[in-house]
Scaffold this active site. Structure first.
Site, PDB file in Angstrom:
ATOM      1  N   TYR A 145       0.828  -1.213   0.000  1.00  0.00           N
ATOM      2  CA  TYR A 145       0.000   0.000   0.000  1.00  0.00           C
ATOM      3  C   TYR A 145       0.864   1.266   0.000  1.00  0.00           C
ATOM      4  O   TYR A 145       0.450   2.290  -0.520  1.00  0.00           O
ATOM      5  CB  TYR A 145      -0.899   0.035   1.245  1.00  0.00           C
ATOM      6  N   LYS A 196       3.386 -15.177   0.605  1.00  0.00           N
ATOM      7  CA  LYS A 196       3.753 -15.802  -0.675  1.00  0.00           C
ATOM      8  C   LYS A 196       5.276 -15.880  -0.683  1.00  0.00           C
ATOM      9  O   LYS A 196       5.944 -15.303  -1.545  1.00  0.00           O
ATOM     10  CB  LYS A 196       3.215 -14.964  -1.846  1.00  0.00           C
ATOM     11  N   ASP A 229      -2.413 -18.293  -1.394  1.00  0.00           N
ATOM     12  CA  ASP A 229      -3.402 -18.843  -2.334  1.00  0.00           C
ATOM     13  C   ASP A 229      -4.066 -20.094  -1.726  1.00  0.00           C
ATOM     14  O   ASP A 229      -5.288 -20.214  -1.681  1.00  0.00           O
ATOM     15  CB  ASP A 229      -2.786 -19.132  -3.711  1.00  0.00           C
ATOM     16  N   ASP A 253      -6.062  -7.747   3.953  1.00  0.00           N
ATOM     17  CA  ASP A 253      -7.244  -7.118   3.351  1.00  0.00           C
ATOM     18  C   ASP A 253      -8.097  -8.177   2.659  1.00  0.00           C
ATOM     19  O   ASP A 253      -9.314  -8.233   2.839  1.00  0.00           O
ATOM     20  CB  ASP A 253      -6.774  -6.055   2.344  1.00  0.00           C
ATOM     21  N   ASP A 257     -12.082  -9.938   4.017  1.00  0.00           N
ATOM     22  CA  ASP A 257     -13.371  -9.997   3.315  1.00  0.00           C
ATOM     23  C   ASP A 257     -13.841 -11.450   3.190  1.00  0.00           C
ATOM     24  O   ASP A 257     -15.020 -11.751   3.343  1.00  0.00           O
ATOM     25  CB  ASP A 257     -13.277  -9.381   1.909  1.00  0.00           C
TER      26      ASP A 257
HETATM   27  C1  IPM Z   1     -10.342  -1.988   4.035  1.00  0.00           C
HETATM   28  C2  IPM Z   1     -10.575  -1.309   2.714  1.00  0.00           C
HETATM   29  C3  IPM Z   1      -9.466  -0.305   2.474  1.00  0.00           C
HETATM   30  C4  IPM Z   1      -8.157  -1.051   2.326  1.00  0.00           C
HETATM   31  C5  IPM Z   1      -9.687   0.658   1.279  1.00  0.00           C
HETATM   32  C6  IPM Z   1     -11.008   1.377   1.358  1.00  0.00           C
HETATM   33  C7  IPM Z   1      -8.552   1.636   1.144  1.00  0.00           C
HETATM   34  O1  IPM Z   1     -10.669  -2.256   1.703  1.00  0.00           O
HETATM   35  O2  IPM Z   1     -10.211  -1.285   5.051  1.00  0.00           O
HETATM   36  O3  IPM Z   1     -10.331  -3.219   4.068  1.00  0.00           O
HETATM   37  O4  IPM Z   1      -7.840  -1.558   1.238  1.00  0.00           O
HETATM   38  O5  IPM Z   1      -7.448  -1.134   3.329  1.00  0.00           O
HETATM   39 MG    MG Z   2     -10.793  -4.255   2.420  1.00  0.00          MG
END
Ligand code: IPM
Ligand code: MG
Length: 370
Positions: A145, A196, A229, A253, A257
């Protein structure tokens, strides 16, 4: 602490302000019930800040965040601001990442659990998902990032080259590894570290550093390493096999999710991003609390966003930011009761709107002894 805990609330964009409003209602009532004095100030972040100030996060917001005990964030971004291009680091085009860097909140704690009332809302058979309780520990202030250089350039053959760098220093990996091991000690004592290392130099450093910290400082915690992966497959297939999942900024990240699947919706997931390891009993100043979901422009303005991710983020604020785990457990218990009563917003297949879910949580909370 002298006086009240100072909370800065930054709704952000689209459904962000809707879920932060819900979170603040729960924050105020819980604070009253548990005798935790709080003062709340609100400001702008993301596109809302751009539209008014021409920047995604103002210096004034950074100063207020630095002075705050805890910061509640909704979500930022939307198609309106996607095409804005500013040269330089991501912190120029994304207010949330600027805030994370300015506060040096590197320890992102992102839990997901299987809620009994929602097992049938997940794609799993109940025996696979029942009892699942996961915590992602995501490194949140380094890696791809923020690595420099980054950018894009025109090549002589007319193509565009766009690039960023994944980089980690030993100290950055050491400190987040300790956060994961500390978290595991308070849970089931098991860390799975994701990387990785088969293809990335930063992944090799990640693996050897996590291994060393585990061996030298946390021999009581069981440690496994998985390639990212394969980890996505293994966690999706049998989430009950895992406890703490440790990942760098990008992999953390992604996996945070993925684990939302066990809760039934991304709208359920809270997070706390701290400038240190979580401390049992003692408050940590300057943490950022936000639902893991995004700004969901497709449903904004309709009053149907799931407020539970924000409400559970407020629970994490009571636990880590104010050192009041009893209040956190009360909020979580109220969410559980509301779900058990059959209330669910549309992302969980129900019809309850944001206000109805929030009011039900407040009512359940109000009926609890503090
Ligand atoms: C998260 C989001 C953020 C990230 C974005 C909105 C910059 O996806 O907090 O998980 O990638 O960190
Ligand atoms: Mg995110």
């Amino acid at each position: 602490m002298s006086g009240s805990f100072k909370v800065l609330a930054l709704g952000g964009d689209h459904i962000g302000p809707e879920v932060v409003a819900a979170g603040l209602q729960v924050l105020r009532q819980t604070a009253d019930q548990f005798g935790v004095p709080v003062e709340v100030e609100e400001d702008l972040l993301g596109g809302a800040s751009w539209d008014l100030h021409g920047t995604f996060c103002t210096d004034a917001v950074v100063a207020k965040a630095r002075a705050a005990d805890a910061i509640l964030v909704g979500a930022v971004g939307g198609p309106e601001w996607d095409s804005i291009r500013i040269d330089g680091p991501i912190t120029e085009t994304d207010g949330l990442t600027r805030l994370r860097i300015e506060l040096d909140v590197y320890n992102a704690l992102r839990p997901a659990r299987a809620w009994p009332a929602l097992l049938h809302r997940t794609p799993y058979r109940w025996e696979v998902v029942e009892g699942v309780d996961l915590l992602v520990v995501r490194e949140n202030s380094g890696g791809i990032y923020y690595g420099e250089p980054r950018g894009r350039e025109m090549l002589s053959d007319g193509q565009v080259r766009a690039y960023e760098i994944s980089e980690y220093r030993t100290s950055e990996v050491e400190r987040i590894a300790r956060c994961a091991f500390e978290a595991a000690r308070g849970r089931r004592g098991h860390v799975t570290s994701l990387d990785k290392s088969n293809v990335m130099e930063s992944g090799k450093l990640w693996r050897e550093t996590v291994e060393r910290i585990g061996r030298d400082e946390y021999p009581d915690v069981e440690l496994h390493h998985l390639l990212m992966d394969y980890a996505l497959f293994a966690v999706a297939r049998a989430p009950r096999n895992f406890d703490v999942l440790l990942g760098d900024n990008l992999f953390g990240d992604l996996i945070s999710d993925l684990i939302a699947v066990v809760s039934g919706s991304l709208g359920m997931l809270p997070s706390a991003t701290l400038p240190s390891a979580a401390r049992a009993g003692g408050p940590v100043k300057g943490g950022l609390y936000e639902p893991t979901h995004g700004s969901a422009p497709d449903i904004s303005g309709q009053g149907i966003a799931n407020p539970i991710g924000a409400i559970l983020s407020v629970a994490m604020m009571f636990e880590y930011g104010f050192g009041c785990p009893a209040a956190a457990r009360a909020i979580e218990g109220s969410v559980d009761s509301v779900l058990n009563a059959g209330l669910a917003p549309p992302d969980l297949g129900g019809t309850a709107d944001t206000g109805t879910v929030t009011q039900a949580v407040l009512d359940s909370l109000g009926s609890r002894a503090s």
